[in-house]
Write a protein that holds these residues in place. Structure first.
Motif, PDB file in Angstrom:
ATOM      1  N   PHE A  43       0.787  -1.124   0.102  1.00 11.42           N
ATOM      2  CA  PHE A  43      -0.452  -0.131   0.047  1.00 11.42           C
ATOM      3  C   PHE A  43       0.697   0.982  -0.583  1.00 11.42           C
ATOM      4  O   PHE A  43       0.700   1.986  -0.618  1.00 11.42           O
ATOM      5  N   PHE A  44       1.992   1.397   0.804  1.00 14.28           N
ATOM      6  CA  PHE A  44       2.835   2.502   0.929  1.00 14.28           C
ATOM      7  C   PHE A  44       3.144   2.433  -0.223  1.00 14.28           C
ATOM      8  O   PHE A  44       3.772   3.649  -1.024  1.00 14.28           O
ATOM      9  N   GLU A  45       4.412   1.647  -1.377  1.00 11.61           N
ATOM     10  CA  GLU A  45       4.938   1.696  -2.911  1.00 11.61           C
ATOM     11  C   GLU A  45       3.891   2.551  -3.724  1.00 11.61           C
ATOM     12  O   GLU A  45       4.074   3.440  -4.397  1.00 11.61           O
ATOM     13  N   ALA A  46       2.089   2.029  -3.407  1.00 11.80           N
ATOM     14  CA  ALA A  46       0.923   2.262  -4.556  1.00 11.80           C
ATOM     15  C   ALA A  46       0.974   3.997  -4.314  1.00 11.80           C
ATOM     16  O   ALA A  46       0.782   4.613  -4.265  1.00 11.80           O
ATOM     17  N   LEU A  47       0.915   4.577  -2.332  1.00 13.81           N
ATOM     18  CA  LEU A  47       1.138   5.648  -2.820  1.00 13.81           C
ATOM     19  C   LEU A  47       1.413   6.323  -3.109  1.00 13.81           C
ATOM     20  O   LEU A  47       1.072   7.383  -3.580  1.00 13.81           O
ATOM     21  N   LEU A  48       2.728   5.824  -2.442  1.00 13.29           N
ATOM     22  CA  LEU A  48       4.280   7.027  -3.082  1.00 13.29           C
ATOM     23  C   LEU A  48       3.910   7.422  -4.555  1.00 13.29           C
ATOM     24  O   LEU A  48       4.044   8.552  -5.310  1.00 13.29           O
ATOM     25  N   ARG A  49       3.377   5.634  -5.358  1.00 15.19           N
ATOM     26  CA  ARG A  49       3.358   6.247  -6.756  1.00 15.19           C
ATOM     27  C   ARG A  49       2.409   7.124  -7.120  1.00 15.19           C
ATOM     28  O   ARG A  49       2.285   8.429  -8.274  1.00 15.19           O
ATOM     29  N   TYR A  50       1.598   6.968  -6.214  1.00 13.43           N
ATOM     30  CA  TYR A  50      -0.114   8.276  -6.643  1.00 13.43           C
ATOM     31  C   TYR A  50       0.942   9.292  -6.272  1.00 13.43           C
ATOM     32  O   TYR A  50      -0.109  10.625  -6.830  1.00 13.43           O
ATOM     33  N   ARG A  51       1.198   9.660  -5.296  1.00 14.86           N
ATOM     34  CA  ARG A  51       1.503  11.238  -4.971  1.00 14.86           C
ATOM     35  C   ARG A  51       2.349  11.632  -5.954  1.00 14.86           C
ATOM     36  O   ARG A  51       2.987  12.874  -5.722  1.00 14.86           O
ATOM     37  N   GLU A  52       3.177  11.005  -6.594  1.00 17.04           N
ATOM     38  CA  GLU A  52       3.962  11.190  -7.388  1.00 17.04           C
ATOM     39  C   GLU A  52       3.833  11.533  -9.340  1.00 17.04           C
ATOM     40  O   GLU A  52       3.963  12.303  -9.923  1.00 17.04           O
ATOM     41  N   GLY A  53       2.250  11.070  -9.086  1.00 17.80           N
ATOM     42  CA  GLY A  53       1.333  11.414 -10.064  1.00 17.80           C
ATOM     43  C   GLY A  53       1.230  10.629 -11.234  1.00 17.80           C
ATOM     44  O   GLY A  53       0.041  10.383 -11.938  1.00 17.80           O
ATOM     45  N   TYR A  54       0.862   9.075 -10.360  1.00 20.26           N
ATOM     46  CA  TYR A  54       1.236   8.123 -11.244  1.00 20.26           C
ATOM     47  C   TYR A  54      -0.445   7.306 -11.138  1.00 20.26           C
ATOM     48  O   TYR A  54      -1.150   7.821 -10.258  1.00 20.26           O
ATOM     49  N   ARG A  55      -1.522   7.406 -12.520  1.00 18.24           N
ATOM     50  CA  ARG A  55      -2.363   7.171 -12.054  1.00 18.24           C
ATOM     51  C   ARG A  55      -2.853   6.224 -13.690  1.00 18.24           C
ATOM     52  O   ARG A  55      -2.059   5.975 -14.416  1.00 18.24           O
ATOM     53  N   ILE A  56      -3.670   5.251 -13.761  1.00 14.47           N
ATOM     54  CA  ILE A  56      -3.822   4.164 -14.063  1.00 14.47           C
ATOM     55  C   ILE A  56      -4.470   4.642 -15.562  1.00 14.47           C
ATOM     56  O   ILE A  56      -5.875   4.876 -14.861  1.00 14.47           O
ATOM     57  N   PRO A  57      -4.883   4.487 -16.447  1.00 13.28           N
ATOM     58  CA  PRO A  57      -5.097   5.287 -17.908  1.00 13.28           C
ATOM     59  C   PRO A  57      -7.032   4.307 -17.391  1.00 13.28           C
ATOM     60  O   PRO A  57      -7.170   3.389 -17.494  1.00 13.28           O
ATOM     61  N   VAL A  58      -7.471   5.393 -17.385  1.00 16.03           N
ATOM     62  CA  VAL A  58      -9.154   4.822 -17.272  1.00 16.03           C
ATOM     63  C   VAL A  58      -9.180   4.084 -18.388  1.00 16.03           C
ATOM     64  O   VAL A  58     -10.292   2.690 -18.166  1.00 16.03           O
ATOM     65  N   ALA A  59      -9.147   3.796 -20.043  1.00 13.55           N
ATOM     66  CA  ALA A  59      -9.543   3.046 -20.323  1.00 13.55           C
ATOM     67  C   ALA A  59      -8.359   1.196 -20.566  1.00 13.55           C
ATOM     68  O   ALA A  59      -9.499   0.162 -20.982  1.00 13.55           O
ATOM     69  N   ASP A  60      -7.640   1.916 -19.674  1.00 13.44           N
ATOM     70  CA  ASP A  60      -6.545  -0.020 -19.493  1.00 13.44           C
ATOM     71  C   ASP A  60      -7.650  -0.497 -17.600  1.00 13.44           C
ATOM     72  O   ASP A  60      -8.255  -1.310 -17.535  1.00 13.44           O
ATOM     73  N   VAL A  61      -8.352   0.376 -17.042  1.00 12.79           N
ATOM     74  CA  VAL A  61      -9.407   0.303 -15.690  1.00 12.79           C
ATOM     75  C   VAL A  61     -10.285  -0.586 -16.356  1.00 12.79           C
ATOM     76  O   VAL A  61     -10.994  -1.796 -16.145  1.00 12.79           O
ATOM     77  N   CYS A  62     -11.624   0.326 -17.701  1.00 14.90           N
ATOM     78  CA  CYS A  62     -12.280  -0.260 -18.612  1.00 14.90           C
ATOM     79  C   CYS A  62     -12.002  -2.543 -19.024  1.00 14.90           C
ATOM     80  O   CYS A  62     -12.946  -2.919 -18.774  1.00 14.90           O
ATOM     81  N   ALA A  63     -10.964  -2.132 -19.476  1.00 12.59           N
ATOM     82  CA  ALA A  63     -10.171  -3.176 -20.159  1.00 12.59           C
ATOM     83  C   ALA A  63     -10.267  -4.477 -19.606  1.00 12.59           C
ATOM     84  O   ALA A  63     -10.616  -5.195 -19.370  1.00 12.59           O
ATOM     85  N   ALA A  64      -9.404  -3.916 -18.106  1.00  9.40           N
ATOM     86  CA  ALA A  64      -9.298  -5.129 -17.552  1.00  9.40           C
ATOM     87  C   ALA A  64     -10.925  -5.306 -16.986  1.00  9.40           C
ATOM     88  O   ALA A  64     -11.148  -6.265 -16.685  1.00  9.40           O
ATOM     89  N   THR A  65     -11.282  -4.606 -16.536  1.00 11.87           N
ATOM     90  CA  THR A  65     -12.745  -5.143 -16.122  1.00 11.87           C
ATOM     91  C   THR A  65     -13.616  -5.653 -16.600  1.00 11.87           C
ATOM     92  O   THR A  65     -14.290  -6.701 -16.351  1.00 11.87           O
ATOM     93  N   ASN A  66     -14.004  -5.461 -18.605  1.00 10.82           N
ATOM     94  CA  ASN A  66     -13.938  -6.528 -19.012  1.00 10.82           C
ATOM     95  C   ASN A  66     -13.532  -7.703 -19.350  1.00 10.82           C
ATOM     96  O   ASN A  66     -14.460  -8.606 -19.026  1.00 10.82           O
TER      97      ASN A  66
END
Length: 230
Positions: free
Chosen positions: A202-225
Motif C-alpha cells: 500500500f505504501f509503495e502504491a501511495l508513493l506512486r500516487y503522490r508522484e502523479g502516477y495514474r492508471i489510464p481509464v481505458a486500461d481500467v475499463c479493459a481490465a474490468t471487461n
C-alpha cells in the motif's frame, strides 16, 4: 528499498528536519542497519543489546535503553521522542507539534493519533468456533449507519513523546504514557503503519500516487471487461 531509498530514510529525514529535535539516534542490533542510518545523517553510536532485539520486546525498554546510554555519555535528555521507520509518512511538523504540546501543556506524553475509518470499536466482535459475540460491553448495534457513529481515534504507532520521568517510572505493565496524555492528529492518508507485507504494498502504491502516477481509464475499463468475460 522503497521508492528508491531505504524505508528508514523517510523517518530519518523527518527527524532531522524537526526543529525541536536535538539528537537523532537510531537504536538497532544490526551493524548493517546502523551503517545505513549513518549514511542518511542519523547517529548510531551503539548497538542495541540482543535481549532488547527480540520480537516480544516493546518500544519502551528500547527507548529507555537509549536514554540511559545518553545519560552515561554525558548528555541527559529531558524528553524522549520515539519515531519508527514503519511510519514513513510522519513529518517534521508532527514531531515539532507534539514536542511543543508537551512543553506548553506540562502533560506527561503526547501520542500521534488518527481517526479510525474502518472497524469502529462499537462494531468489534469476538470470533470463536464460527460464533460471533460482542468483544466488549461497548459493542453495539445502535449505530447502524457509519455516519451516525461517534468519531473514534487510535494510535498511529509512529510517534510517542515522553518526559524522561515517565520512562524512569515505567511499571512494565503499560505504554509508559503517564497520567496526562495528549494527542497530535495525523491525517489518515499519512497514518501509514507498516506491520504486514500488504501495508508495504500500500505504501509503495501511495508513493506512486503522490508522484502523479495514474492508471489510464481505458486500461481500467479493459481490465474490468476482461474480468467479467472470463
Amino acid at each position: 528499498m522503497v521508492g528508491g531509498k531505504p524505508l528508514m530514510a523517510y523517518i530519518i529525514e523527518a527527524g532531522l528536519a524537526a526543529s525541536r529535535i536535538d539528537r537523532l539516534i537510531v537504536s538497532t542490533e544490526s551493524e548493517a542497519i546502523a551503517d545505513v542510518a549513518r549514511s542518511w545523517g542519523a547517529e548510531a553510536p551503539f548497538l542495541r543489546p540482543p535481549e532488547l532485539a527480540q520480537d516480544h520486546i516493546s518500544l519502551i525498554p528500547v527507548a529507555d535503553h537509549a536514554m540511559r546510554w545518553c545519560d552515561e555519555h554525558g548528555w541527559a535528555p529531558d524528553v524522549v521522542v520515539s519515531i519508527q521507520p514503519t511510519s514513513p509518512l510522519l513529518e517534521a511538523r508532527d514531531i515539532d507539534q507534539a514536542i511543543m504540546m508537551l512543553e506548553e501543556t506540562g502533560c506527561d506524553s503526547v501520542v500521534g493519533v488518527t481517526e479510525i475509518l474502518q472497524h469502529h470499536p462499537f462494531r468489534a466482535m469476538s470470533f470463536a468456533q464460527g460464533r460471533l459475540s460482542p468483544f466488549t460491553e461497548h459493542t453495539s448495534e445502535r449505530y447502524l449507519q457509519k455516519q451516525d457513529r461517534p468519531t473514534a481515534y487510535g494510535f498511529t504507532g509512529g510517534l510517542y513523546v515522553r518526559r524522561r520521568q515517565v520512562l524512569e517510572q515505567w511499571s512494565g505493565k503499560d505504554f509508559a504514557l503517564g497520567r496526562d496524555v495528549r494527542g497530535v492528529f495525523i491525517e489518515p492518508e499519512r497514518a501509514v503503519n507498516i506491520d504486514h507485507e500488504v501495508d508495504l504494498v500500500f505504501f509503495e502504491a501511495l508513493l506512486r500516487y503522490r508522484e502523479g502516477y495514474r492508471i489510464p481509464v481505458a486500461d481500467v475499463c479493459a481490465a474490468t471487461n476482461q474480468g467479467v468475460q472470463s
